[in-house]
Write a protein that holds these residues in place. Structure first.
Motif, short mmCIF file in Angstrom:
data_model
loop_
_atom_site.label_atom_id
_atom_site.label_comp_id
_atom_site.label_asym_id
_atom_site.label_seq_id
_atom_site.Cartn_x
_atom_site.Cartn_y
_atom_site.Cartn_z
N GLY A 363 -14.33 -0.40 -1.96
CA GLY A 363 -15.08 -1.51 -1.37
C GLY A 363 -14.15 -2.36 -0.54
N ILE A 364 -14.45 -2.46 0.75
CA ILE A 364 -13.49 -3.12 1.65
C ILE A 364 -14.10 -4.35 2.32
CG2 ILE A 364 -12.03 -2.81 3.67
CD1 ILE A 364 -11.83 0.14 2.81
N HIS A 365 -13.50 -5.48 2.06
CA HIS A 365 -13.95 -6.73 2.67
C HIS A 365 -13.46 -6.78 4.12
CE1 HIS A 365 -14.48 -11.06 3.31
NE2 HIS A 365 -15.34 -11.01 2.30
N PRO A 366 -14.29 -7.31 5.03
CA PRO A 366 -13.89 -7.32 6.44
C PRO A 366 -12.55 -8.00 6.71
CG PRO A 366 -16.18 -8.00 6.23
CD PRO A 366 -15.65 -7.82 4.84
N VAL A 367 -12.21 -9.05 5.95
CA VAL A 367 -10.96 -9.74 6.26
C VAL A 367 -9.81 -9.34 5.34
CG1 VAL A 367 -11.96 -11.73 7.40
CG2 VAL A 367 -11.62 -11.78 4.94
N ALA A 368 -9.98 -8.27 4.57
CA ALA A 368 -8.87 -7.80 3.75
C ALA A 368 -7.74 -7.35 4.68
CB ALA A 368 -9.32 -6.64 2.87
N GLY A 369 -6.52 -7.78 4.39
CA GLY A 369 -5.40 -7.38 5.24
C GLY A 369 -5.15 -8.36 6.36
N ARG A 370 -4.41 -7.90 7.34
CA ARG A 370 -3.97 -8.80 8.40
C ARG A 370 -4.59 -8.50 9.75
NH1 ARG A 370 -2.85 -11.76 4.93
NH2 ARG A 370 -0.85 -12.75 4.46
N MET A 371 -5.47 -7.55 9.82
CA MET A 371 -6.21 -7.34 11.07
C MET A 371 -7.50 -6.60 10.74
SD MET A 371 -4.38 -4.25 13.10
CE MET A 371 -3.86 -2.85 12.13
N PRO A 372 -8.48 -6.64 11.63
CA PRO A 372 -9.74 -5.94 11.35
C PRO A 372 -9.48 -4.46 11.06
CG PRO A 372 -9.95 -7.31 13.32
CD PRO A 372 -8.51 -7.36 12.92
N GLY A 373 -10.03 -3.96 9.97
CA GLY A 373 -9.90 -2.54 9.67
C GLY A 373 -8.56 -2.12 9.09
N HIS A 374 -7.73 -3.09 8.73
CA HIS A 374 -6.37 -2.81 8.26
C HIS A 374 -6.35 -1.87 7.04
CE1 HIS A 374 -2.24 -4.82 7.14
NE2 HIS A 374 -2.12 -3.56 7.44
N MET A 375 -7.19 -2.19 6.03
CA MET A 375 -7.24 -1.39 4.80
C MET A 375 -7.69 0.03 5.09
SD MET A 375 -6.23 -3.18 2.36
CE MET A 375 -5.19 -4.28 3.27
N ASN A 376 -8.66 0.15 5.99
CA ASN A 376 -9.21 1.46 6.29
C ASN A 376 -8.14 2.38 6.87
OD1 ASN A 376 -11.20 -0.85 6.77
ND2 ASN A 376 -12.55 0.89 6.40
N VAL A 377 -7.31 1.83 7.75
CA VAL A 377 -6.27 2.65 8.36
C VAL A 377 -5.25 3.08 7.31
CG1 VAL A 377 -4.32 2.61 9.95
CG2 VAL A 377 -6.51 1.74 10.66
N LEU A 378 -4.88 2.13 6.43
CA LEU A 378 -3.90 2.47 5.40
C LEU A 378 -4.43 3.57 4.49
CD1 LEU A 378 -2.42 -0.95 4.30
CD2 LEU A 378 -1.47 0.77 5.83
N LEU A 379 -5.69 3.44 4.09
CA LEU A 379 -6.26 4.44 3.18
C LEU A 379 -6.45 5.78 3.88
CD1 LEU A 379 -8.72 2.11 1.27
CD2 LEU A 379 -6.67 3.20 0.36
N ALA A 380 -6.80 5.72 5.17
CA ALA A 380 -6.92 6.97 5.93
C ALA A 380 -5.56 7.66 5.99
CB ALA A 380 -7.45 6.69 7.33
N GLU A 381 -4.51 6.85 6.14
CA GLU A 381 -3.16 7.41 6.18
C GLU A 381 -2.86 8.12 4.87
OE1 GLU A 381 0.04 4.77 5.74
OE2 GLU A 381 1.52 6.17 6.52
N ALA A 382 -3.35 7.54 3.76
CA ALA A 382 -3.09 8.14 2.45
C ALA A 382 -4.07 9.28 2.16
CB ALA A 382 -3.19 7.07 1.37
N ASN A 383 -4.78 9.73 3.21
CA ASN A 383 -5.67 10.89 3.06
C ASN A 383 -6.98 10.60 2.35
OD1 ASN A 383 -5.10 13.21 4.35
ND2 ASN A 383 -3.43 13.76 2.95
N VAL A 384 -7.37 9.35 2.23
CA VAL A 384 -8.66 9.05 1.62
C VAL A 384 -9.75 9.41 2.62
CG1 VAL A 384 -10.14 7.22 0.73
CG2 VAL A 384 -7.70 7.20 0.21
N SER A 385 -10.76 10.12 2.14
CA SER A 385 -11.85 10.53 3.01
C SER A 385 -12.65 9.31 3.45
CB SER A 385 -12.75 11.49 2.23
OG SER A 385 -13.85 11.85 3.02
N TYR A 386 -13.00 9.23 4.76
CA TYR A 386 -13.62 8.00 5.24
C TYR A 386 -15.00 7.75 4.64
CZ TYR A 386 -16.00 10.98 8.69
OH TYR A 386 -16.74 11.96 9.30
N ASP A 387 -15.65 8.80 4.12
CA ASP A 387 -16.97 8.51 3.54
C ASP A 387 -16.87 7.86 2.16
OD1 ASP A 387 -16.03 10.73 2.31
OD2 ASP A 387 -17.77 12.01 2.70
N GLN A 388 -15.66 7.69 1.67
CA GLN A 388 -15.48 6.94 0.42
C GLN A 388 -15.23 5.45 0.68
OE1 GLN A 388 -12.48 9.79 -1.28
NE2 GLN A 388 -13.32 9.01 -3.20
#
Lengths: 486, 95
Positions: A363-388
């Protein structure tokens, strides 16, 4: 001749639009980015060939050096440093626009109309120096320069070179107002200078130099009072400025493709800015005035347990049991996960749990991190599937059916005070309803409040367990414990 | 005047397209948009490529270098990020 160029620009503008449209889904996004890059290539090639540009040596040198720096930056950057890189690119975009507008004006100083026609090769002839042109030049220099200096302050804050705390000193606002007045005066001087240019060119020169200098300082003053966790808003806004600066330069050069693409970028940045502000329930004005929060300040709000409750501490072993026998686990990452670089460990834990039949969602809050979508990029880097990866509105209805919510380095975005405590600085901010799940496990280094400086009621709830320690180590231990359960 | 019309219409297109970009792609959107705003490169090429006005030429060359950093770096880093956004099959379950 000009028709061919205009057509090429139209093609590249269309490619930009189609490319951005493909960013609406992760499936097509990569192709979209490539289309946009192709659009850029078309615009550059058309410009090169059709304007019969005359001095290729300097240009090739500039392109090769610039391209090389860009490629190295793009390849070397760690995903955790992405906010810094985006800030730097914003700054470069603004600088380039301001320089191009200045270069265009410089032509008026060194060319008589007759000479201009003789020497500019295929380049577009100089338009008469009208007031409209002066206005667009002023806009381009002002926005571009503010973007440049503001972005580098943002970069320094993100990088930790300057304190992330909102910096303010006595009379700062008064000084900013004075700066704004100075900017207005410089613009007036530019307009007057354009009007009397034929008789006396000194006014225009003075106005431009003054505007550039003031804008440089203004950019610093606008960003410095804004605190670290408000950087998503700042980065998005500067992104928008860099686009608007390009659009303004497009007006100066009378160049359609600059106007269209600059505007698209401007809109994109503004949209992200609004999403960020909405997600914090604060107006843009409130963010820009700065001074919000300050987690480490001694004079911050009362850090003692205002709720008066007790905290229940837990161990990796106990948490591992909880997780293993859960049906659904929701992981809530925050800036703390990025700082600890724990994304790979988080993904490993999720995989181990999934192998045992647990459903894992993020569950990702829009302002988590230091820029829009920050958490999503980090998790994508760690190979987390985007549909999760679930947005706030998608995951909130899931919490009542969730056995364990794992909060990793997040704080304000799960604070129930935002729902219940009128008068709290974060009251009204939309949050992730982690407290609605059966058990909440909070991984955190200490009980210190988050960025807002507000005590987190969640920590004192009956169904909350605290797992103190560095996020990376704690998650690693959890994985080991889960594996040990067989 | 035409420029203003184009500006406003482009803004409408932008709103229409960009509000549908999911939160998950907001970082690549920013870096990709950033690369696109490097379109100033085109303006820089024109000003840098002219003979007869040394100041304009050098300002243009500097602008060109900076804008190229943006374009090349922006598109490459966006591609690097987007490459990571994949949908993976769930790992096989033990039970």
């Amino acid at each position: 001749m000009y028709t061919v160029i205009a057509l090429a620009y139209l093609v590249s503008a269309c490619l930009f639009i189609l490319g951005l449209k493909r960013l609406q889904s992760p499936v097509t996004a990569r192709r979209g980015n490539q289309m946009a890059a192709l659009g850029m290539l078309v615009a550059v090639i058309a410009t090169l060939f059709l304007y019969e540009i005359l001095t290729p040596v300097e240009m090739i040198a500039a392109t090769v050096v610039g391209g090389g720096i860009g490629a190295v930056l793009a390849r070397r950057v760690e995903m955790t440093s992405m906010p810094e890189l985006v800030a730097v690119f914003n700054g470069f975009g603004g600088l380039a626009s301001a320089l191009v507008a200045s270069a265009e004006v410089a032509r008026y100083f060194s060319e008589t109309p007759a000479a201009a026609e003789a020497v500019t090769g295929g380049a577009p002839p100089l338009a008469p120096l009208t007031l409209t042109l002066a206005v667009t030049v002023a806009a381009s220099v002002l926005i571009g320069t503010v973007t440049f200096s503001g972005s580098f302050v943002a970069f320094a804050k993100l990088k930790g070179l300057v304190s992330g705390q909102p910096a303010q000193f006595l009379g700062m606002r008064a000084l900013t107002v004075l700066l704004l007045l100075g900017v207005a005066a410089a613009i007036g001087l530019i307009l007057y200078g354009a009007y009397v240019f034929a008789e006396d060119s000194a006014f225009l020169m003075g106005g431009l130099l003054g505007l550039g200098g003031l804008a440089l300082i203004l950019g610093i003053f606008l960003v410095i009072p804004i605190g670290g966790a408000d950087m998503p808003v700042v980065v998005a806004l500067l992104n928008s400025y860099s686009g608007l600066a390009a659009a303004a330069t497009g007006f100066v050069l009378d160049n359609i493709v600059l106007i269209i693409s600059g505007t698209l970028v401007g809109v994109s940045g503004l949209m992200l800015t609004r999403i960020m502000c909405d997600a914090m329930n604060r107006s843009l004005w409130n963010v820009l005035l700065g001074g919000f929060g300050g987690a480490d300040d001694d004079d911050g709000p009362d850090v003692e347990g205002t709720t008066g409750g007790t905290v229940r501490e837990t161990s990796p072993a106990d948490t591992a049991i909880l997780l293993t026998y859960a049906e659904q686990v929701v992981i809530i990452p925050g800036y703390g996960m990025a700082v600890a670089q724990a994304q790979h460990q988080v993904h490993e834990l999720a995989e181990v749990l999934e192998a045992r039949g647990v459903t894992v969602k993020y569950g990702i809050h829009p302002v988590a991190g230091r820029m829009p979508g920050h958490m999503n990029v980090l998790l994508a880097e760690a190979n987390v599937s985007y549909d999760q990866l679930y947005e706030m509105d998608e995951i909130n209805p899931e919490f009542p059916n969730t056995d364990v919510s794992l909060v990793i380095g997040a704080n304000d975005v799960v604070n129930p005070a935002a729902r219940t405590k009128k008068g709290s600085p974060i009251y009204g901010m939309p949050i992730l309803d982690a407290d609605a799940s059966d058990t909440v496990v909070v991984l955190k280094r200490s009980l210190r409040p988050g960025y807002s400086g507000v005590e987190n009621d969640l920590f004192y709830n009956d169904n909350t367990r605290m797992l103190f320690g560095d996020a990376k180590e704690s998650v690693g231990e959890l994985t080991t414990e889960v594996k040990a359960l067989g | 005047m035409e420029n203003l019309i184009i500006f406003v219409l482009a803004a409408f297109i932008g709103v229409e397209i960009l509000t549908k970009v999911p939160q998950t792609l907001h970082t690549p959107l920013m870096s990709g948009a950033n690369a696109i705003s490097g379109i100033t490169m085109v303006g820089a090429l024109v000003t840098a490529g002219m003979v007869g006005t040394p100041v304009a030429k050098w300002l243009g060359a500097l602008a060109l270098m900076v804008a190229t950093i943006n374009v090349v770096g922006g598109f490459l880093v966006t591609d690097r990020m987007l490459k990571m956004f994949t949908r993976k099959p769930r790992p096989p379950r033990d039970d």
